[in-house]
Design a protein around this motif. Sequence first.
Motif, PDB file in Angstrom:
ATOM      1  N   PRO A 199       0.806  -1.220   0.000  1.00 66.09           N
ATOM      2  CA  PRO A 199       0.000   0.000   0.000  1.00 66.09           C
ATOM      3  C   PRO A 199       0.843   1.275   0.000  1.00 66.09           C
ATOM      4  O   PRO A 199       0.397   2.319  -0.437  1.00 66.09           O
ATOM      5  N   GLY A 200       2.084   1.195   0.445  1.00 66.11           N
ATOM      6  CA  GLY A 200       2.952   2.366   0.482  1.00 66.11           C
ATOM      7  C   GLY A 200       3.673   2.637  -0.827  1.00 66.11           C
ATOM      8  O   GLY A 200       4.304   3.671  -0.987  1.00 66.11           O
ATOM      9  N   CYS A 201       3.582   1.698  -1.767  1.00 68.38           N
ATOM     10  CA  CYS A 201       4.278   1.859  -3.044  1.00 68.38           C
ATOM     11  C   CYS A 201       3.455   2.751  -3.967  1.00 68.38           C
ATOM     12  O   CYS A 201       2.310   2.451  -4.288  1.00 68.38           O
ATOM     13  N   LEU A 202       4.054   3.840  -4.392  1.00 76.40           N
ATOM     14  CA  LEU A 202       3.367   4.776  -5.279  1.00 76.40           C
ATOM     15  C   LEU A 202       3.746   4.574  -6.744  1.00 76.40           C
ATOM     16  O   LEU A 202       3.155   5.171  -7.624  1.00 76.40           O
ATOM     17  N   GLU A 203       4.748   3.742  -6.988  1.00 78.33           N
ATOM     18  CA  GLU A 203       5.222   3.525  -8.353  1.00 78.33           C
ATOM     19  C   GLU A 203       4.317   2.547  -9.083  1.00 78.33           C
ATOM     20  O   GLU A 203       3.971   1.495  -8.564  1.00 78.33           O
ATOM     21  N   SER A 204       3.946   2.898 -10.297  1.00 79.52           N
ATOM     22  CA  SER A 204       3.162   2.006 -11.157  1.00 79.52           C
ATOM     23  C   SER A 204       4.106   1.250 -12.072  1.00 79.52           C
ATOM     24  O   SER A 204       5.181   1.757 -12.410  1.00 79.52           O
ATOM     25  N   PRO A 205       3.712   0.064 -12.523  1.00 74.65           N
ATOM     26  CA  PRO A 205       4.549  -0.657 -13.477  1.00 74.65           C
ATOM     27  C   PRO A 205       4.692   0.154 -14.759  1.00 74.65           C
ATOM     28  O   PRO A 205       3.751   0.793 -15.222  1.00 74.65           O
ATOM     29  N   SER A 206       5.887   0.113 -15.340  1.00 72.23           N
ATOM     30  CA  SER A 206       6.121   0.752 -16.636  1.00 72.23           C
ATOM     31  C   SER A 206       7.345   0.139 -17.293  1.00 72.23           C
ATOM     32  O   SER A 206       8.156  -0.513 -16.634  1.00 72.23           O
ATOM     33  N   ILE A 207       7.432   0.356 -18.587  1.00 68.80           N
ATOM     34  CA  ILE A 207       8.583  -0.083 -19.372  1.00 68.80           C
ATOM     35  C   ILE A 207       9.169   1.159 -20.028  1.00 68.80           C
ATOM     36  O   ILE A 207       8.440   1.954 -20.613  1.00 68.80           O
ATOM     37  N   THR A 208      10.491   1.304 -19.913  1.00 71.88           N
ATOM     38  CA  THR A 208      11.176   2.436 -20.519  1.00 71.88           C
ATOM     39  C   THR A 208      12.231   1.923 -21.491  1.00 71.88           C
ATOM     40  O   THR A 208      13.006   1.025 -21.145  1.00 71.88           O
ATOM     41  N   PHE A 209      12.243   2.490 -22.685  1.00 73.77           N
ATOM     42  CA  PHE A 209      13.265   2.188 -23.694  1.00 73.77           C
ATOM     43  C   PHE A 209      14.310   3.291 -23.672  1.00 73.77           C
ATOM     44  O   PHE A 209      13.972   4.468 -23.532  1.00 73.77           O
ATOM     45  N   PHE A 210      15.568   2.921 -23.850  1.00 72.66           N
ATOM     46  CA  PHE A 210      16.674   3.867 -23.943  1.00 72.66           C
ATOM     47  C   PHE A 210      17.116   3.900 -25.401  1.00 72.66           C
ATOM     48  O   PHE A 210      17.833   3.021 -25.881  1.00 72.66           O
ATOM     49  N   LEU A 211      16.635   4.890 -26.119  1.00 75.26           N
ATOM     50  CA  LEU A 211      16.743   4.928 -27.570  1.00 75.26           C
ATOM     51  C   LEU A 211      18.165   5.015 -28.087  1.00 75.26           C
ATOM     52  O   LEU A 211      18.509   4.345 -29.063  1.00 75.26           O
ATOM     53  N   ALA A 212      19.005   5.819 -27.480  1.00 79.37           N
ATOM     54  CA  ALA A 212      20.381   5.958 -27.970  1.00 79.37           C
ATOM     55  C   ALA A 212      21.115   4.620 -27.885  1.00 79.37           C
ATOM     56  O   ALA A 212      21.834   4.238 -28.813  1.00 79.37           O
ATOM     57  N   GLU A 213      20.934   3.911 -26.786  1.00 82.24           N
ATOM     58  CA  GLU A 213      21.602   2.606 -26.620  1.00 82.24           C
ATOM     59  C   GLU A 213      21.083   1.595 -27.640  1.00 82.24           C
ATOM     60  O   GLU A 213      21.854   0.861 -28.252  1.00 82.24           O
ATOM     61  N   LEU A 214      19.770   1.561 -27.824  1.00 81.68           N
ATOM     62  CA  LEU A 214      19.179   0.662 -28.823  1.00 81.68           C
ATOM     63  C   LEU A 214      19.694   0.979 -30.229  1.00 81.68           C
ATOM     64  O   LEU A 214      20.080   0.079 -30.979  1.00 81.68           O
ATOM     65  N   TRP A 215      19.658   2.252 -30.583  1.00 78.84           N
ATOM     66  CA  TRP A 215      20.056   2.692 -31.922  1.00 78.84           C
ATOM     67  C   TRP A 215      21.521   2.358 -32.179  1.00 78.84           C
ATOM     68  O   TRP A 215      21.886   1.866 -33.242  1.00 78.84           O
ATOM     69  N   ASP A 216      22.372   2.593 -31.193  1.00 78.88           N
ATOM     70  CA  ASP A 216      23.793   2.281 -31.320  1.00 78.88           C
ATOM     71  C   ASP A 216      24.000   0.772 -31.441  1.00 78.88           C
ATOM     72  O   ASP A 216      24.751   0.299 -32.298  1.00 78.88           O
ATOM     73  N   TYR A 217      23.335   0.002 -30.584  1.00 76.95           N
ATOM     74  CA  TYR A 217      23.456  -1.459 -30.597  1.00 76.95           C
ATOM     75  C   TYR A 217      23.065  -2.027 -31.959  1.00 76.95           C
ATOM     76  O   TYR A 217      23.659  -2.990 -32.433  1.00 76.95           O
ATOM     77  N   CYS A 218      22.075  -1.419 -32.604  1.00 76.48           N
ATOM     78  CA  CYS A 218      21.552  -1.909 -33.877  1.00 76.48           C
ATOM     79  C   CYS A 218      22.341  -1.398 -35.075  1.00 76.48           C
ATOM     80  O   CYS A 218      21.964  -1.675 -36.220  1.00 76.48           O
ATOM     81  N   GLY A 219      23.403  -0.669 -34.816  1.00 75.06           N
ATOM     82  CA  GLY A 219      24.202  -0.153 -35.914  1.00 75.06           C
ATOM     83  C   GLY A 219      23.425   0.802 -36.802  1.00 75.06           C
ATOM     84  O   GLY A 219      23.687   0.879 -38.001  1.00 75.06           O
ATOM     85  N   GLU A 220      22.457   1.484 -36.199  1.00 77.83           N
ATOM     86  CA  GLU A 220      21.622   2.454 -36.916  1.00 77.83           C
ATOM     87  C   GLU A 220      20.882   1.825 -38.098  1.00 77.83           C
ATOM     88  O   GLU A 220      20.649   2.466 -39.119  1.00 77.83           O
ATOM     89  N   ASP A 221      20.489   0.567 -37.932  1.00 82.24           N
ATOM     90  CA  ASP A 221      19.746  -0.177 -38.955  1.00 82.24           C
ATOM     91  C   ASP A 221      18.292  -0.334 -38.486  1.00 82.24           C
ATOM     92  O   ASP A 221      18.047  -0.936 -37.438  1.00 82.24           O
ATOM     93  N   LEU A 222      17.351   0.219 -39.245  1.00 83.78           N
ATOM     94  CA  LEU A 222      15.947   0.234 -38.800  1.00 83.78           C
ATOM     95  C   LEU A 222      15.334  -1.155 -38.633  1.00 83.78           C
ATOM     96  O   LEU A 222      14.665  -1.400 -37.627  1.00 83.78           O
ATOM     97  N   PRO A 223      15.496  -2.094 -39.571  1.00 85.02           N
ATOM     98  CA  PRO A 223      14.915  -3.419 -39.330  1.00 85.02           C
ATOM     99  C   PRO A 223      15.478  -4.098 -38.075  1.00 85.02           C
ATOM    100  O   PRO A 223      14.742  -4.739 -37.323  1.00 85.02           O
ATOM    101  N   THR A 224      16.776  -3.924 -37.839  1.00 85.84           N
ATOM    102  CA  THR A 224      17.387  -4.489 -36.630  1.00 85.84           C
ATOM    103  C   THR A 224      16.829  -3.780 -35.398  1.00 85.84           C
ATOM    104  O   THR A 224      16.543  -4.424 -34.385  1.00 85.84           O
ATOM    105  N   PHE A 225      16.662  -2.469 -35.479  1.00 83.57           N
ATOM    106  CA  PHE A 225      16.079  -1.699 -34.382  1.00 83.57           C
ATOM    107  C   PHE A 225      14.700  -2.233 -34.039  1.00 83.57           C
ATOM    108  O   PHE A 225      14.387  -2.480 -32.869  1.00 83.57           O
TER     109      PHE A 225
END
Length: 142
Positions: A87-113
């Motif tokens: 009852p004291g937890c005010l945080e709701s579940p959520s998912i966050t994407f880190f776009l720069a890391e994803l984009w870099d990991y994918c070699g700036e390739d949209l299908p891979t992204f």
Amino acid sequence: NSPRRVSEDADSCIERPVVTIHEQLERRVGEVVRRVIAELPPDLRTLAERVPVFCEWEMAEHWLEEGVADDSMGLFSGPALNEPTDPGCLESPSITFFLAELWDYCGEDLPTFDEEVRITYIHEFGHYLGLGEFELEARGLL
């Protein structure tokens, strides 16, 4: 940079002459996540629709201070479905994407992204469900 919720109607946004890569990738995340949710079994689809998705260009400092790996492409935060309600937890579940890391990991390739967004979303949604990689694979989700 504060997180921005992925728009439910990203396609209906007014076109601007210059769209940043951040905006383009955020829209793609919204499109991919909507497709993934639509393909889930009905019981999981209902649960997935309850978990908002956010995008940040880079990981906020507070995540690093909390021990999140600096090369993370996504993060589930908040209480998992199978955790007792605090009852004291005010945080709701959520998912966050880190776009720069994803984009870099994918070699700036949209299908891979797009594919990495799919994998990352399922992985993070699995945390919400309390499922590990093995259980996600066994259900045919990964």
